[in-house]
Design an enzyme around this catalytic site. Structure first.
Site, PDB file in Angstrom:
ATOM      1  N   LYS A 186       0.845  -1.212   0.000  1.00 30.45           N
ATOM      2  CA  LYS A 186       0.000   0.000   0.000  1.00 30.45           C
ATOM      3  C   LYS A 186       0.875   1.255   0.000  1.00 30.45           C
ATOM      4  CE  LYS A 186      -1.724   1.519   4.106  1.00 30.45           C
ATOM      5  NZ  LYS A 186      -1.361   2.899   4.467  1.00 30.45           N
ATOM      6  N   ASN A 187       1.852   1.278   0.892  1.00 29.61           N
ATOM      7  CA  ASN A 187       2.619   2.512   1.052  1.00 29.61           C
ATOM      8  C   ASN A 187       3.641   2.735  -0.057  1.00 29.61           C
ATOM      9  OD1 ASN A 187       1.100   3.118   3.241  1.00 29.61           O
ATOM     10  ND2 ASN A 187       2.628   2.538   4.772  1.00 29.61           N
ATOM     11  N   CYS A 225      -4.396  13.167  12.796  1.00 27.28           N
ATOM     12  CA  CYS A 225      -5.193  11.966  12.614  1.00 27.28           C
ATOM     13  C   CYS A 225      -5.114  11.133  13.872  1.00 27.28           C
ATOM     14  CB  CYS A 225      -4.763  11.204  11.369  1.00 27.28           C
ATOM     15  SG  CYS A 225      -3.267  10.281  11.605  1.00 27.28           S
ATOM     16  N   ARG A 274       0.947  14.703  12.983  1.00 22.43           N
ATOM     17  CA  ARG A 274       1.459  14.544  11.622  1.00 22.43           C
ATOM     18  C   ARG A 274       1.490  15.850  10.811  1.00 22.43           C
ATOM     19  NH1 ARG A 274      -1.143   9.067   9.326  1.00 22.43           N
ATOM     20  NH2 ARG A 274       0.796   8.930   8.167  1.00 22.43           N
ATOM     21  N   ASP A 316       4.566   0.624  12.181  1.00 22.29           N
ATOM     22  CA  ASP A 316       3.365  -0.025  11.631  1.00 22.29           C
ATOM     23  C   ASP A 316       3.218  -1.479  12.075  1.00 22.29           C
ATOM     24  OD1 ASP A 316       2.743   2.310  10.361  1.00 22.29           O
ATOM     25  OD2 ASP A 316       3.473   1.701   8.390  1.00 22.29           O
ATOM     26  N   ARG A 371      -8.553  -0.388   5.036  1.00 19.22           N
ATOM     27  CA  ARG A 371      -7.695   0.614   4.391  1.00 19.22           C
ATOM     28  C   ARG A 371      -6.334   0.012   4.030  1.00 19.22           C
ATOM     29  NH1 ARG A 371      -6.786   5.516   7.871  1.00 19.22           N
ATOM     30  NH2 ARG A 371      -5.453   5.865   6.079  1.00 19.22           N
TER      31      ARG A 371
HETATM   32  N1  EPU Z   1       6.718  14.624  10.585  1.00 18.41           N
HETATM   33  C1  EPU Z   1       6.931  15.933  10.895  1.00 18.41           C
HETATM   34  N2  EPU Z   1       6.855  16.850   9.887  1.00 18.41           N
HETATM   35  C2  EPU Z   1       6.592  16.487   8.597  1.00 18.41           C
HETATM   36  C3  EPU Z   1       6.387  15.138   8.292  1.00 18.41           C
HETATM   37  C4  EPU Z   1       6.452  14.213   9.319  1.00 18.41           C
HETATM   38  O1  EPU Z   1       7.168  16.296  12.055  1.00 18.41           O
HETATM   39  O2  EPU Z   1       6.546  17.380   7.730  1.00 18.41           O
HETATM   40  C5  EPU Z   1       6.782  13.608  11.670  1.00 18.41           C
HETATM   41  C6  EPU Z   1       5.450  12.889  11.870  1.00 18.41           C
HETATM   42  O3  EPU Z   1       4.560  13.622  12.679  1.00 18.41           O
HETATM   43  C7  EPU Z   1       5.904  11.595  12.506  1.00 18.41           C
HETATM   44  C8  EPU Z   1       7.273  11.358  11.855  1.00 18.41           C
HETATM   45  O4  EPU Z   1       7.657  12.590  11.289  1.00 18.41           O
HETATM   46  O5  EPU Z   1       6.083  11.798  13.881  1.00 18.41           O
HETATM   47  C9  EPU Z   1       7.276  10.292  10.776  1.00 18.41           C
HETATM   48  O6  EPU Z   1       6.282  10.585   9.834  1.00 18.41           O
HETATM   49  P1  EPU Z   1       6.463  10.241   8.284  1.00 18.41           P
HETATM   50  O7  EPU Z   1       6.361  11.505   7.519  1.00 18.41           O
HETATM   51  O8  EPU Z   1       7.665   9.409   8.106  1.00 18.41           O
HETATM   52  O9  EPU Z   1       5.159   9.372   8.034  1.00 18.41           O
HETATM   53  P2  EPU Z   1       4.172   9.455   6.793  1.00 18.41           P
HETATM   54  O10 EPU Z   1       4.932   9.626   5.542  1.00 18.41           O
HETATM   55  O11 EPU Z   1       3.084  10.391   7.104  1.00 18.41           O
HETATM   56  C10 EPU Z   1       4.312   6.886   6.300  1.00 18.41           C
HETATM   57  C11 EPU Z   1       3.336   5.756   6.172  1.00 18.41           C
HETATM   58  C12 EPU Z   1       2.773   5.403   7.537  1.00 18.41           C
HETATM   59  C13 EPU Z   1       3.949   5.010   8.438  1.00 18.41           C
HETATM   60  C14 EPU Z   1       4.972   6.147   8.499  1.00 18.41           C
HETATM   61  C15 EPU Z   1       6.213   5.805   9.300  1.00 18.41           C
HETATM   62  C16 EPU Z   1       2.447   6.105   3.959  1.00 18.41           C
HETATM   63  C17 EPU Z   1       1.293   6.462   3.094  1.00 18.41           C
HETATM   64  N3  EPU Z   1       2.260   6.162   5.271  1.00 18.41           N
HETATM   65  O12 EPU Z   1       3.577   7.979   6.834  1.00 18.41           O
HETATM   66  O13 EPU Z   1       1.913   4.280   7.341  1.00 18.41           O
HETATM   67  O14 EPU Z   1       3.480   4.731   9.727  1.00 18.41           O
HETATM   68  O15 EPU Z   1       5.382   6.487   7.163  1.00 18.41           O
HETATM   69  O16 EPU Z   1       6.837   4.684   8.803  1.00 18.41           O
HETATM   70  O17 EPU Z   1       3.504   5.735   3.454  1.00 18.41           O
HETATM   71  C18 EPU Z   1       0.170   2.818   7.879  1.00 18.41           C
HETATM   72  O18 EPU Z   1       0.372   2.244   6.803  1.00 18.41           O
HETATM   73  O19 EPU Z   1      -0.562   2.345   8.785  1.00 18.41           O
HETATM   74  C19 EPU Z   1       0.819   4.112   8.133  1.00 18.41           C
HETATM   75  C20 EPU Z   1       0.386   4.974   9.053  1.00 18.41           C
END
Ligand code: EPU
Length: 419
Positions: free
Chosen positions: A22-23, A116, A121, A306, A398
């Site tokens: 998915k990701n 969320c 996030r 995850d 999802r």
């Molecule tokens: N963060 C910031 N600022 C930003 C972006 C992120 O502070 O601009 C923080 C977030 O709040 C969090 C940390 O950085 O504390 C990591 O967030 P990241 O951006 O890496 O996560 P994401 O890209 O929003 C993806 C996956 C998530 C998975 C995380 C961590 C996708 C679509 N989603 O989210 O997947 O948990 O990386 O590995 O790729 C899931 O599949 O259940 C899921 C939540």
């Protein structure tokens, strides 16, 4: 609202195939915007989040065709560069189209994704990166507008290795003028998959999978149609491995890249779970003698956040006390209260959960609060002595393609009830 009724206590046995990630699929679909032509993605999982991303591309004006697990996307007809609040609300990962829209059209407008269930996030790192590529960013009335006639390559250092920010900046940089370097980049396998797809399209990217990614900007004319097969979903596969262990089952999980699962396998080994690793499959033979282990979630190749809830379900039945520390998201212990209703002995102290293994879990009436919490509750229910009802399985849908059908084929008893 649909629910699962699960009769626990059955050992899972057989072969289960992992779907595409998915990701990885979500950013690949967003990346299709860049080449202003047709792209084909094989092994895309049939999931709600993937359907939302397809809706989003169609909303922008793209033509999307989905036949089983193959998605064809033609983005030559995209007209709009605005993402509605509704699409942003339906899925946070809608923000992944920002970089590609900005790179191709020089403008993008989107509502701000709120917090969320699992944490606040923010988007600050995505926006900081785009700003460093020369975009003018305006944040007003809950909307973000980013504009730049043509982005310019830059040296960008991320404060933390955010997966989404790395992907957005990477996509934006493909059509920027000059070279972009992303330092402290996320190293997740999904980013390597995105690099491979973009390079097939004609982009020039090296370094994904390490903490420094270099993108040499190309022009729209250099990009061409690309055909790609998505990598297997390491989190889905990991969930199946734990399902086998928690039911003391005998299960072979196929379509896996074992290296992507190494952070989990290391902990399963430490927890005394028996398994053998093949080239693209892993066979678990649960022996029921789970040992307590401590876990701290980290960016890849650390232990994945995850998989934290699912591992907690397993450790709730371990011999001894485990300490699970969540460092990525601030609100990812929502399954704890529900597991306690099933008889688990878990206490949360700040960022850590203290999990004292119990002899058995019992069935209860519980609710899934988010995707991985929901998966963990399914695993706990499979091991529980009697029947469990899990409300709100839409969260589970999802990220898992008909999980109940996959597990029932292994001997589980899960009924989906439509209210
Ligand atoms: N963060 C910031 N600022 C930003 C972006 C992120 O502070 O601009 C923080 C977030 O709040 C969090 C940390 O950085 O504390 C990591 O967030 P990241 O951006 O890496 O996560 P994401 O890209 O929003 C993806 C996956 C998530 C998975 C995380 C961590 C996708 C679509 N989603 O989210 O997947 O948990 O990386 O590995 O790729 C899931 O599949 O259940 C899921 C939540």
């Amino acid at each position: 609202m649909q629910k699962f009724m699960i009769v626990g206590g059955n050992r899972l046995k057989g072969i289960i195939r992992t779907s595409g990630s998915k990701n990885a699929t979500l950013p690949l679909l967003a990346a299709c915007i860049l080449n202003a032509g047709k792209s084909v993605i094989h092994e895309a999982p049939r999931l709600k989040d993937v359907a939302v991303m397809q809706d989003l591309l169609m909303y922008l004006g793209a033509k999307v065709n989905c036949d089983r697990n193959t998605i064809e996307v033609d983005t030559s007809s995209i007209q709009s560069v605005e993402i509605s609040e509704d699409l942003m609300r339906r899925m946070r990962a809608s923000n992944l189209v920002l970089g590609a829209l900005l790179g191709r059209f020089g403008r993008v407008r989107t509502s701000y994704p709120g917090g969320c269930q699992i944490g606040s996030r923010p988007m600050n790192l995505h926006l900081k990166g785009l700003k460093e590529l020369g975009a003018k960013i305006q944040e007003k009335f809950g909307y973000i507008t980013a504009e730049a006639e043509r982005l310019r390559g830059a040296d960008i250092h991320l404060d933390l290795p955010s997966v989404g920010a790395t992907e957005n900046i990477l996509m934006a940089a493909v059509l920027a003028e000059g070279v972009t370097t992303i330092r402290n980049a996320a190293k997740e396998p999904e980013i390597v998959d995105l690099q491979n797809f973009l390079n097939k399209m004609g982009a020039r990217i090296v370094g994904a999978g390490t903490d420094t990614i270099k993108i040499e900007g190309v022009t729209q004319g250099d990009l061409k149609p690309a055909v790609h097969t998505v990598i297997p979903d390491r989190i889905e596969a990991g969930t199946h491995l734990v399902a086998a262990a928690i039911t003391e089952g005998d299960v072979t999980v196929t379509n896996v890249i074992p290296e992507h699962l190494e952070p989990l396998l290391a902990k399963l080994r430490e927890a005394n779970v028996s398994f053998t690793v093949g080239e693209d499959q892993i066979k678990v033979q649960g022996n029921g003698k789970i040992k307590a282990v401590d876990i701290k979630t980290m960016s890849y190749p650390g232990f994945p956040t995850d998989m934290q809830p699912q591992m907690m379900a397993l450790l709730s039945l371990a011999d001894g006390t485990s300490i699970i520390t969540e460092t990525i998201f601030e609100n990812r212990f929502k399954h704890v209260g529900e597991m306690r209703r099933m008889g688990a002995d878990i206490k949360v102290e700040g960022q850590s959960a203290i999990v004292k293994g119990v002899e058995k879990l019992s069935g209860a009436y519980i609710e899934a609060s988010d995707l991985r919490a929901g998966a963990a509750l399914v695993l706990a229910a499979l091991a529980a002595e009697d029947g469990t009802v899990i409300e709100n399985v839409a969260h589970i849908d999802r990220g898992y393609e008909r999980l109940e059908l996959k597990y029932n084929a292994l001997g589980a008893r899960i009924i989906r009830v439509h209210n």
